[in-house]
Scaffold this motif. Structure first.
Motif, PDB file in Angstrom:
ATOM      1  N   SER A 122       0.890  -1.362   0.186  1.00 23.15           N
ATOM      2  CA  SER A 122       0.018  -0.128   0.014  1.00 23.15           C
ATOM      3  C   SER A 122       0.779   1.220  -0.075  1.00 23.15           C
ATOM      4  N   ALA A 123       2.171   1.096  -0.405  1.00 20.53           N
ATOM      5  CA  ALA A 123       2.929   2.307  -0.251  1.00 20.53           C
ATOM      6  C   ALA A 123       2.995   3.147   0.980  1.00 20.53           C
ATOM      7  N   HIS A 124       3.070   2.454   1.964  1.00 19.64           N
ATOM      8  CA  HIS A 124       2.605   3.007   3.423  1.00 19.64           C
ATOM      9  C   HIS A 124       1.749   4.289   3.318  1.00 19.64           C
ATOM     10  N   TRP A 125       0.700   4.120   2.349  1.00 22.09           N
ATOM     11  CA  TRP A 125      -0.426   5.195   2.149  1.00 22.09           C
ATOM     12  C   TRP A 125       0.124   6.672   1.778  1.00 22.09           C
ATOM     13  N   LYS A 126       1.269   6.611   1.074  1.00 21.31           N
ATOM     14  CA  LYS A 126       1.683   7.598   0.399  1.00 21.31           C
ATOM     15  C   LYS A 126       1.799   7.421  -1.059  1.00 21.31           C
ATOM     16  N   ASP A 127       1.624   8.650  -1.633  1.00 23.20           N
ATOM     17  CA  ASP A 127       1.533   8.459  -2.994  1.00 23.20           C
ATOM     18  C   ASP A 127       2.524   9.075  -3.952  1.00 23.20           C
ATOM     19  N   ASP A 128       3.620   9.049  -3.505  1.00 29.86           N
ATOM     20  CA  ASP A 128       4.711   9.804  -4.215  1.00 29.86           C
ATOM     21  C   ASP A 128       5.027   9.136  -5.524  1.00 29.86           C
ATOM     22  N   GLY A 129       4.986   7.805  -5.432  1.00 26.86           N
ATOM     23  CA  GLY A 129       5.290   6.962  -6.469  1.00 26.86           C
ATOM     24  C   GLY A 129       4.218   7.307  -7.984  1.00 26.86           C
ATOM     25  N   GLN A 130       2.879   7.355  -7.254  1.00 21.93           N
ATOM     26  CA  GLN A 130       1.883   7.704  -8.348  1.00 21.93           C
ATOM     27  C   GLN A 130       1.918   9.092  -8.798  1.00 21.93           C
ATOM     28  N   VAL A 131       2.191  10.092  -7.867  1.00 20.80           N
ATOM     29  CA  VAL A 131       2.343  11.444  -8.463  1.00 20.80           C
ATOM     30  C   VAL A 131       3.747  11.649  -9.452  1.00 20.80           C
ATOM     31  N   GLU A 132       4.759  10.702  -9.233  1.00 25.41           N
ATOM     32  CA  GLU A 132       5.966  10.975  -9.902  1.00 25.41           C
ATOM     33  C   GLU A 132       5.627  10.284 -11.464  1.00 25.41           C
ATOM     34  N   TRP A 133       4.705   9.397 -11.450  1.00 27.48           N
ATOM     35  CA  TRP A 133       4.313   8.648 -12.807  1.00 27.48           C
ATOM     36  C   TRP A 133       3.458   9.797 -13.527  1.00 27.48           C
ATOM     37  N   ILE A 134       2.542  10.385 -12.530  1.00 29.42           N
ATOM     38  CA  ILE A 134       1.433  11.265 -13.366  1.00 29.42           C
ATOM     39  C   ILE A 134       2.316  12.277 -14.209  1.00 29.42           C
ATOM     40  N   LYS A 135       3.345  13.018 -13.282  1.00 30.29           N
ATOM     41  CA  LYS A 135       3.980  13.923 -13.801  1.00 30.29           C
ATOM     42  C   LYS A 135       4.805  13.333 -15.101  1.00 30.29           C
TER      43      LYS A 135
END
Length: 480
Positions: free
Chosen positions: A94-107
């Motif tokens: 669950s990525a420790h409920w942090k969305d850094d990876g998803q944000v990086e992909w979006i950008k």
């Protein structure tokens, strides 16, 4: 201090879950400037409170169940699960409920991300209330896509908020196993969480209003899951519902009264009683729609009640098929439709066209990760009868296969296919047993491709595998 500014994009997407991300990815790849608005975590329900964490909880339980029946391994897995290790694995998934990876992909995909609560504000307009109190006004040249998903629907019990009940979110993110857990609901969330938390050491009571678990599937699926849950120690009760529940002193145990007059006491209560659209506070009234409603769309994912072909509803919020994989499929279709309309092209609306969403109605695969696993696609026998479809029902006991016995010597499972008598194609398939999740795609291909049954004889399964069930089903049909 509140300020307002206006930004214009070709496409605005409300919701950065898997569905919204896929819409935005497709429109951006088509050369359309796109912004996605997200009020919580980029990645959505599936990444943090549903698909990913639930399967992380379930995989150790299912693997142990298989290993416990394999010669030479039973003693190695005889002890309890390491709960802390399982929960730590869940946290990583669950990525420790942090969305850094998803944000990086979006950008990296060239998509703008705007954090805040997005609301429709008229035709092609969205207002976003940002976390710091600013109001950002967005305008779309071509399209707005609502991808806000769904939420857990709680029953209308008095003072239910005082219970602090679990929903799927609490059930998949809890940091310790409750000693006593009552689960209300016989669907996928209910049976999966019963499987997981029973294996993690909770004493689970599962309450079903119906007379079978997984009531939308073939009855034998629920029967086999019930059998294994009870063998694992769960208390499964049918034909009951909760009439009242109170948490002692606001923080203690939960006291529950049931419709049959009996009472239960638990440390936590999970309501897995359905889903509702996340559409209450997204400005639907500004475009003539009713807040809180599901959004009705056509096969292009265009909202039918709003003129102008600019508003789309994709994923759970349109209620066509409440699965992440189906929402992402819809997103691919919606992205193609938005891009085509932006270019002024005539839509290809044929049945197999990229601009027409049909698989979310005709061939929806689903897997329930219980012991045994349940996998299905297309119609059930009950569906066929309700629709007046003339089908041939063919069953086979999967445990008779050499591949199944290799998988688990005491393999218990069953397969069923439905064959349309007029067209001689498979229109439904259900598989129950360990490892059957990998059978469902072959069934989905057979349904979607409308492969003639006679042609299926030439799709030769490898030996010894569970896939050999396809051959046995065809042989059973020929010999009947």
């Amino acid at each position: 201090m509140t300020t307002e500014n206006i930004r214009t994009y070709d496409v605005i997407v409300i919701g950065a879950g898997p569905v919204g991300e896929n819409v935005a990815d497709r429109t951006t790849a088509a050369g359309l400037s796109t912004v996605v608005v997200e009020s919580e975590l980029a990645g959505g329900e599936c990444s943090y409170w549903a698909c990913e964490p639930s399967k992380a909880l379930l995989r150790p339980a299912l693997f142990r169940a298989d290993a416990a029946h394999i010669p030479g391994l039973a003693s190695a897995v005889a002890g309890p699960l390491d709960v802390d290790a399982v929960l730590a694995h869940r946290d990583r998934m669950s990525a420790h409920w942090k969305d850094d990876g998803q944000v990086e992909w979006i950008k990296s995909a060239g998509i703008d991300l705007l954090r805040g609560h997005g609301r429709l504000a008229g035709e092609r307009q969205v207002t976003v209330e940002t976390p710091d109190g600013d109001a950002v006004r967005l305008r779309a040249r071509h399209a707005v896509a609502v991808c806000t998903g769904s939420r857990a629907a709680l029953p209308p019990l008095p003072r239910i908020e005082e219970l602090r009940p679990w929903t799927n979110r609490e059930a998949t993110s809890a940091h310790q196993a409750p000693e006593r857990l009552v689960i209300v609901g016989a669907g996928v969330v209910g049976v999966e969480m019963a499987t997981a938390w029973q294996a993690l050491g909770s004493s689970v009571t599962l309450l079903a209003r119906e007379d079978v678990l997984l009531p939308r599937m073939e009855p034998f699926a629920g029967e086999l899951v019930t059998e294994r849950l009870r063998e694992a120690g769960a208390d499964v009760r049918f034909g009951v519902s909760v009439t009242d529940a109170k948490r002692a002193d606001g923080a203690g145990e939960v006291r529950i009264r049931l419709s049959d007059g009996s009472e239960l006491t638990a440390d936590e209560i999970l309501f897995a009683t359905g889903r509702a659209p996340r559409s209450t506070d997204i400005g639907l009234d500004s475009v003539g729609l009713t807040p809180g409603d599901w959004l009705t769309v056509d096969d292009s994912l265009t909202v039918t009640a709003v003129p102008g072909e600019w508003l789309y509803a994709v994923g759970d919020v349109n209620r066509r098929a409440l699965f992440t994989h189906q929402g992402k499929y819809q997103a691919r279709v919606a992205g193609a439709v938005i891009a085509a309309r932006a270019r002024g092209e005539q839509l290809d609306t044929g049945r197999w066209a990229p601009h027409s969403s049909t698989a979310d109605i005709e061939a929806v695969p689903g897997v329930v990760f219980t012991d045994p696993t349940v996998a299905s696609v297309g119609l059930t026998a009950r569906d066929a009868e309700r629709l007046g479809r003339d089908v041939e029902v063919v069953d086979y006991e999967i445990g008779h296969l050499a591949g199944a016995v290799q998988y688990r010597p005491d393999y218990r499972g069953r397969a069923r296919i439905l064959i349309d008598r007029d067209r001689q194609v498979v229109v439904g398939a259900t598989f129950v047993g360990p490892g059957v999740e990998e059978l469902v795609h072959s069934a989905t291909v057979a349904l979607t491709g409308e492969v003639p049954v006679e042609r299926l004889w030439h799709a030769v399964p490898a030996f010894p595998t569970i896939s050999e069930v396809w051959l046995r089903l065809l042989e059973t049909r020929s010999n009947s």
